[in-house]
Scaffold this motif. Sequence first.
Motif, PDB file in Angstrom:
ATOM      1  N   ILE A   1       1.487  -0.904  -0.243  1.00  0.00           N
ATOM      2  CA  ILE A   1      -0.068   0.338   0.032  1.00  0.00           C
ATOM      3  C   ILE A   1       1.268   1.457  -0.052  1.00  0.00           C
ATOM      4  CG2 ILE A   1      -0.066   0.370   2.195  1.00  0.00           C
ATOM      5  CD1 ILE A   1      -3.464   0.594   0.019  1.00  0.00           C
ATOM      6  N   GLY A   2       1.823   1.162   0.980  1.00  0.00           N
ATOM      7  CA  GLY A   2       3.262   2.118   0.844  1.00  0.00           C
ATOM      8  C   GLY A   2       3.559   2.894  -0.758  1.00  0.00           C
ATOM      9  N   VAL A   3       3.352   1.610  -1.503  1.00  0.00           N
ATOM     10  CA  VAL A   3       4.125   1.909  -3.202  1.00  0.00           C
ATOM     11  C   VAL A   3       3.626   2.407  -4.024  1.00  0.00           C
ATOM     12  CG1 VAL A   3       5.205   0.868  -5.218  1.00  0.00           C
ATOM     13  CG2 VAL A   3       6.020  -0.021  -2.583  1.00  0.00           C
ATOM     14  N   ILE A   4       1.719   1.728  -3.747  1.00  0.00           N
ATOM     15  CA  ILE A   4       1.081   2.751  -4.308  1.00  0.00           C
ATOM     16  C   ILE A   4       0.846   4.066  -3.492  1.00  0.00           C
ATOM     17  CG2 ILE A   4      -1.556   2.537  -4.572  1.00  0.00           C
ATOM     18  CD1 ILE A   4      -1.789  -0.146  -4.856  1.00  0.00           C
ATOM     19  N   ILE A   5       0.674   4.356  -2.512  1.00  0.00           N
ATOM     20  CA  ILE A   5       0.634   5.974  -2.144  1.00  0.00           C
ATOM     21  C   ILE A   5       1.704   6.497  -2.963  1.00  0.00           C
ATOM     22  CG2 ILE A   5      -0.199   7.278  -0.516  1.00  0.00           C
ATOM     23  CD1 ILE A   5      -1.222   5.046   1.075  1.00  0.00           C
ATOM     24  N   ARG A   6       2.808   6.176  -2.725  1.00  0.00           N
ATOM     25  CA  ARG A   6       4.369   6.812  -3.536  1.00  0.00           C
ATOM     26  C   ARG A   6       4.104   7.499  -4.830  1.00  0.00           C
ATOM     27  NH1 ARG A   6       7.281   3.536  -1.171  1.00  0.00           N
ATOM     28  NH2 ARG A   6       8.614   3.123  -2.796  1.00  0.00           N
TER      29      ARG A   6
ATOM     30  N   GLY B   1      -5.482  15.600   7.543  1.00  0.00           N
ATOM     31  CA  GLY B   1      -5.263  15.651   9.029  1.00  0.00           C
ATOM     32  C   GLY B   1      -3.819  15.377   9.171  1.00  0.00           C
ATOM     33  N   TYR B   2      -2.748  14.661   9.302  1.00  0.00           N
ATOM     34  CA  TYR B   2      -1.814  13.581   9.650  1.00  0.00           C
ATOM     35  C   TYR B   2       0.378  14.745   9.171  1.00  0.00           C
ATOM     36  CZ  TYR B   2      -4.421   9.701  10.466  1.00  0.00           C
ATOM     37  OH  TYR B   2      -4.535   8.565  10.922  1.00  0.00           O
ATOM     38  N   SER B   3       0.660  14.152  10.032  1.00  0.00           N
ATOM     39  CA  SER B   3       1.750  15.257   9.425  1.00  0.00           C
ATOM     40  C   SER B   3       2.747  14.840   8.505  1.00  0.00           C
ATOM     41  CB  SER B   3       3.076  14.700  10.549  1.00  0.00           C
ATOM     42  OG  SER B   3       3.382  13.808  10.966  1.00  0.00           O
ATOM     43  N   GLU B   4       3.573  15.372   7.765  1.00  0.00           N
ATOM     44  CA  GLU B   4       4.399  14.855   7.026  1.00  0.00           C
ATOM     45  C   GLU B   4       5.485  13.424   7.093  1.00  0.00           C
ATOM     46  OE1 GLU B   4       8.809  15.975   3.844  1.00  0.00           O
ATOM     47  OE2 GLU B   4       7.312  17.902   5.476  1.00  0.00           O
ATOM     48  N   SER B   5       5.910  13.231   8.356  1.00  0.00           N
ATOM     49  CA  SER B   5       6.695  12.140   8.740  1.00  0.00           C
ATOM     50  C   SER B   5       5.755  11.198   9.097  1.00  0.00           C
ATOM     51  CB  SER B   5       7.172  13.059  10.265  1.00  0.00           C
ATOM     52  OG  SER B   5       6.812  12.219  11.419  1.00  0.00           O
ATOM     53  N   TRP B   6       4.523  11.565   9.155  1.00  0.00           N
ATOM     54  CA  TRP B   6       3.923  10.038   9.409  1.00  0.00           C
ATOM     55  C   TRP B   6       2.961   9.744   8.079  1.00  0.00           C
ATOM     56  CZ3 TRP B   6      -1.438   9.076   7.378  1.00  0.00           C
ATOM     57  CH2 TRP B   6      -1.990   7.748   7.564  1.00  0.00           C
ATOM     58  N   VAL B   7       2.788  10.275   6.928  1.00  0.00           N
ATOM     59  CA  VAL B   7       2.849  10.458   5.483  1.00  0.00           C
ATOM     60  C   VAL B   7       4.276   9.041   5.354  1.00  0.00           C
ATOM     61  CG1 VAL B   7       2.597  10.714   2.754  1.00  0.00           C
ATOM     62  CG2 VAL B   7       1.066  11.731   4.952  1.00  0.00           C
ATOM     63  N   SER B   8       5.438   9.790   5.196  1.00  0.00           N
ATOM     64  CA  SER B   8       6.289   8.802   5.283  1.00  0.00           C
ATOM     65  C   SER B   8       6.626   8.015   5.532  1.00  0.00           C
ATOM     66  CB  SER B   8       7.223   9.635   5.596  1.00  0.00           C
ATOM     67  OG  SER B   8       9.101   8.960   5.307  1.00  0.00           O
ATOM     68  N   ARG B   9       6.239   7.015   7.238  1.00  0.00           N
ATOM     69  CA  ARG B   9       6.514   5.576   7.459  1.00  0.00           C
ATOM     70  C   ARG B   9       4.808   5.394   6.839  1.00  0.00           C
ATOM     71  NH1 ARG B   9       5.932   7.077  13.672  1.00  0.00           N
ATOM     72  NH2 ARG B   9       5.915   4.286  13.759  1.00  0.00           N
ATOM     73  N   VAL B  10       4.557   5.591   6.305  1.00  0.00           N
ATOM     74  CA  VAL B  10       3.022   5.265   5.434  1.00  0.00           C
ATOM     75  C   VAL B  10       4.273   4.903   4.491  1.00  0.00           C
ATOM     76  CG1 VAL B  10       0.440   4.638   4.336  1.00  0.00           C
ATOM     77  CG2 VAL B  10       0.727   5.934   6.486  1.00  0.00           C
TER      78      VAL B  10
ATOM     79  N   GLY C   1       5.921   1.248   4.486  1.00  0.00           N
ATOM     80  CA  GLY C   1       5.685   0.313   5.180  1.00  0.00           C
ATOM     81  C   GLY C   1       5.357  -0.260   6.141  1.00  0.00           C
ATOM     82  N   GLN C   2       5.589   1.244   7.393  1.00  0.00           N
ATOM     83  CA  GLN C   2       5.629   1.269   8.539  1.00  0.00           C
ATOM     84  C   GLN C   2       4.418   1.423   9.380  1.00  0.00           C
ATOM     85  OE1 GLN C   2       8.749   4.312   9.514  1.00  0.00           O
ATOM     86  NE2 GLN C   2      10.807   2.905   8.628  1.00  0.00           N
ATOM     87  N   ILE C   3       3.913   1.782   8.526  1.00  0.00           N
ATOM     88  CA  ILE C   3       2.251   2.115   9.136  1.00  0.00           C
ATOM     89  C   ILE C   3       1.319   1.685   8.509  1.00  0.00           C
ATOM     90  CG2 ILE C   3       0.917   3.695  10.035  1.00  0.00           C
ATOM     91  CD1 ILE C   3       3.262   5.354  10.943  1.00  0.00           C
ATOM     92  N   THR C   4      -0.362   0.800   8.560  1.00  0.00           N
ATOM     93  CA  THR C   4      -1.028   0.625   7.701  1.00  0.00           C
ATOM     94  C   THR C   4      -1.753   1.962   8.290  1.00  0.00           C
ATOM     95  OG1 THR C   4      -0.342  -1.528   7.288  1.00  0.00           O
ATOM     96  CG2 THR C   4      -2.982  -0.959   6.715  1.00  0.00           C
ATOM     97  N   PRO C   5      -2.751   2.201   7.921  1.00  0.00           N
ATOM     98  CA  PRO C   5      -4.055   3.788   7.650  1.00  0.00           C
ATOM     99  C   PRO C   5      -5.102   3.006   7.870  1.00  0.00           C
ATOM    100  CG  PRO C   5      -2.242   3.727   5.912  1.00  0.00           C
ATOM    101  CD  PRO C   5      -2.184   3.175   6.176  1.00  0.00           C
TER     102      PRO C   5
END
Length: 461
Positions: free
Chosen positions: A17-22, A42-51, A54-58
Amino acid sequence: MTFHATATHSLVPVADIGVIIRSARNARRPRVTQAKLGALIGYSESWVSRVEKGQITPPWATLLKIAALLHITVEDLAQALHPHEPEEVPGAESDGRVSGPAARVAIHQVAEDQEDVVLRRKLLRAAVGVSTVVITGTAAAAKGRQPVFTDPSAALEAALFQPPQADPLPLDRLVLALRAAREDFQQARYAALSEDLPKLLATATATCDNLTGHHRENAQAALARAYAMAGELAIKTRSGTAWVAADRALTAARASGQAAPLGEAARVLAVTMRQAGRSHAALDVLAGACATLAEDARPAAQDVRAASLLTAAYTAAHTGDRSRALDLAGEAEEIGRRLAQGPDTDSFTIHATRAQCDAFHISIHNVLGTPDEGITYARRINPSVFTTPERRARYWTDTARMWARLGDHERTFAALRAVEQQAPEEARRPSVRALTADLLYSPVNLPGLTEYAARTRAAHN
């Protein structure tokens, strides 16, 4: 005259999912940065980066927001969230669309339009987390057999007057199911859409009944959009159920308290009224909707306002008011230019892009009896800029009408063939079949016309 009272991308399925979003974020024009995407949801830039790493699944609700902003398809979401249920994409290896997991490859328009319906339903089932029967309403359809309804009008009647039993869904899953149905509309898969509508409308109604407060209002907005979509399908098939669908869309939209669904429902009602010969009354409905939408500065509301203005412009042409028609179209185009600078929306059928406004000018001049003035607009439109087969087919239909009014039979037929190429079910719409029949019985001999008329069922129109 004030009226008072971008590209959609499809991804080859990947399991990240991270590859798709990026990939989708980088493909947007103008490019969406991680900071901008984070601010929009409504999230931070670092949160998007982690998504994206692949470190976070929204959560579901956030994924839906991201998907809407970046035009990520339901199929891609489902495949990414269920990577152990791989599905083969027909013809993927033979036409070079498959590559490594980080690759993002655009699918050819016509091949995408003919995407396997069974695959779509399997992915939708995985994404929504319910049996396909909840969406299609029949076990036979779930197995990919012959649809219960081959006539969209019959399915609409069943959806509106004999709704099946249905259980409520979680709101985020209802929104996902509605988006899948909207994709069917945009891809001009009207038979598949008509299969799904009875149970989808019933499920949306049950979901509304099961919720309270703000959640209920959001469910009512989803229900309003589902009924508006049913109305749009009824308009295309010239079904009398358009009146009922539009009325129910308005009722649900008012219950939602949200301007955008209310504007969309009003637009569907106005088109229904115009088809019934009540163009002046339709203009009154659109005037009221535009006045309400003008008070809501959010992009979604302004997107619908621009669409309503384009519909109003075309409707004004039906009253013979050239000045008003052109002024309203110009106002819509101005709103479209402003929206192009911010996040765009994909909830609605019409967006006031320059190409879409040009296409409406072709329609307006066809109605006004000045089709020669539409040639300039037709020549500067590249049909590939329309992001859905339904819109591309509509452009070619308007162009075919223009050439027909100018007496150019060869170009008329060429445009009709383009309609069929982009969206075969559009070529079988009553109004397009009538245009084909007129050409068929004209004193011309065009190679392939008889076969085309037979394929599109226009020979006995």
